[in-house]
Design a protein around this motif. Sequence first.
Motif, PDB file in Angstrom:
ATOM      1  N   ARG A 128       0.886  -1.133   0.075  1.00  0.00           N
ATOM      2  CA  ARG A 128       0.112  -0.026   0.012  1.00  0.00           C
ATOM      3  C   ARG A 128       0.809   1.263   0.001  1.00  0.00           C
ATOM      4  NH1 ARG A 128      -5.315  -1.578   0.965  1.00  0.00           N
ATOM      5  NH2 ARG A 128      -5.590  -3.843   1.527  1.00  0.00           N
ATOM      6  N   ASN A 129       2.094   1.075   0.093  1.00  0.00           N
ATOM      7  CA  ASN A 129       2.949   2.245   0.050  1.00  0.00           C
ATOM      8  C   ASN A 129       4.268   1.856  -0.780  1.00  0.00           C
ATOM      9  OD1 ASN A 129       4.623   4.750   0.423  1.00  0.00           O
ATOM     10  ND2 ASN A 129       5.227   4.265   2.265  1.00  0.00           N
ATOM     11  N   PRO A 130       3.695   1.540  -2.150  1.00  0.00           N
ATOM     12  CA  PRO A 130       5.193   1.134  -3.463  1.00  0.00           C
ATOM     13  C   PRO A 130       6.138   2.128  -3.588  1.00  0.00           C
ATOM     14  CG  PRO A 130       3.082   1.473  -4.481  1.00  0.00           C
ATOM     15  CD  PRO A 130       2.768   1.742  -2.912  1.00  0.00           C
ATOM     16  N   ARG A 131       5.809   3.498  -3.251  1.00  0.00           N
ATOM     17  CA  ARG A 131       6.702   4.578  -3.618  1.00  0.00           C
ATOM     18  C   ARG A 131       8.031   4.491  -2.881  1.00  0.00           C
ATOM     19  NH1 ARG A 131       7.264   8.475  -7.811  1.00  0.00           N
ATOM     20  NH2 ARG A 131       9.110   9.739  -7.235  1.00  0.00           N
ATOM     21  N   GLN A 132       7.869   4.068  -1.678  1.00  0.00           N
ATOM     22  CA  GLN A 132       9.012   3.959  -0.695  1.00  0.00           C
ATOM     23  C   GLN A 132      10.071   3.196  -1.099  1.00  0.00           C
ATOM     24  OE1 GLN A 132       7.803   2.934   3.409  1.00  0.00           O
ATOM     25  NE2 GLN A 132       9.851   3.302   4.101  1.00  0.00           N
ATOM     26  N   PHE A 133       9.578   1.970  -1.548  1.00  0.00           N
ATOM     27  CA  PHE A 133      10.409   0.823  -1.996  1.00  0.00           C
ATOM     28  C   PHE A 133      11.118   1.397  -3.211  1.00  0.00           C
ATOM     29  CE2 PHE A 133      12.142  -3.013  -3.547  1.00  0.00           C
ATOM     30  CZ  PHE A 133      12.874  -3.419  -2.546  1.00  0.00           C
TER      31      PHE A 133
END
Length: 552
Positions: free
Chosen positions: A250-255
């Motif tokens: 749900r937070n793909p941008r971080q990776f």
Amino acid sequence: MAMLGLLLAAALCLGSASAASLGTVMTEGGMVSGDNYGVSGLFRYMDVFKGIPFAAPPGRFEKPQPHPGWDGVLKAKDFRKRCLQVNLIQTMTRGDEDCLYLNIWVPQGRKEVSTNLPVMVWLFGGGFLVGASSGANFLDNYLYDGEEIANRGNVIVVTLTYRVGTLGFLSTGDDGIPGNYGLWDQHAGIAWVHRNIKAFGGDPDNITVFGESAGGASVNFQLITPMNKGLIRRGISQSGVALCPWAINRNPRQFAELVATRVGCPTDDKMVACLKMTDAVALTLAGTLEMHGSPETPIVKALVLSPVIDGDFLPDDPRNLFVNAADRDYIAGANDMDGHIFTGLDVPSVNQPIQSTPVEDLRVLVASFTKEKGQQAADLAYNEYTSTWGSRPSKVEVKRAIVEVETDYTFLIPTQAALYQHNSIATTGRTYSYLFSQGNRNPGFPSWMGADHADDLQYVFGKPFATPLGYWPKHRDVSRYMIAYWTNFAKTGDPNKGESDVPVNWPPFNNQTHQYVEINHRMGRNSVKQKLRLRFVNYWTNTFSALPTISE
């Protein structure tokens, strides 16, 4: 007796000479030829095609495109390379970017080729990070060899490859690199089967997709996406569904920004262009995950290269997409100690027979799984998992509780939630629930061990028959039961009805009776049970979910 032997030999020779075989098959891309050989059973044969392309070599962070085709006859006799990925210890890569191929097993009788057979399409597991359509290999004994299922169940088996790791599931969370490329690959493979399988003797309107772990979650995704309307009839999810905590990032941008940093790309508006130009091997290695588990940081939390809600393949939260599977029949289940695969890394003392596991490890592990809901959630969960303890719990009680927590959180409770969700919206689709509990065969594991994650694979793919010296008769019973249930279901939508006998009638699952079947070598009428871990299902899906979120 000698004359009888000569007559039998002659009969076998005649059978061989007139063996039913598809020969060369015309597909949309061109002609293909495979292998044909005899299998167990009087005058039974198998056509096998390995390495048929179902899409063009994929572009970097692009959806799969149709294959341009080929001239002449494609020799489809060898498995192709897996998609580019890290090795199991994440130190180097293997595979290739040109990897979108599938394999087909078609059972044949003595003289006439098969027609209108049910089709079962296998999606492999591996945490969306690793895996291949052929599976692990030892002395040319491939795990995902479809021969035993196809022969014993009289179905066509297809295994296909899809992109994994960075190249399959990296996402920037926007239109730059939307993600879900591995899911699009699976969809392209299923669509190819639907368009071409009739030429191999299959029924394009009777396709069952089945898979395990990330493959099981993928089955669920393929059932609930609006992209597969009219392509899939049924699905079987083994130890993985779309509602598992590791199944959606749900937070793909971080990776994505971490990967960019690792390969020397900026994290601003130039990031996407830079990533698309970066060497594929470097990108793959940059997608390594931190797999050093502990009670504070359980490994399941590190599985971040996974599908995303992209507004396209998954236009909404998976919970809201089950309506797309209302007319699909669905089997889903888990292994009774599925979580042990992670527990052995998060809490190594679980596997040490002499060493005790501190109760504090259970407290910390529970707190890590309930972190976003705070201390109240952790305390309530701890009380649930220790409610049967006395004042001095035994070593085994503590160890089992830790395995149960990881099993419930990671696999079993989400699977039950998916079953309830499917049943609640189903129109014509039927729902079936199971628990696999055949004890693990690893002599190094504790005596109280049940079925670990992936223990079911060897039985579904008939390894006790293919390699009989490695198994006892009871293991062949388990394999026979699972192949019968799975292939009957693929034929009719009812695991009890088909060409194969089953050990006990498996009733449908619904929100009133909560029935499921427990699968092991002791199957009989007592194998049909009710309300699988309902107390813990209620905690995680009702009590825990209702608590306010205090941190992300």
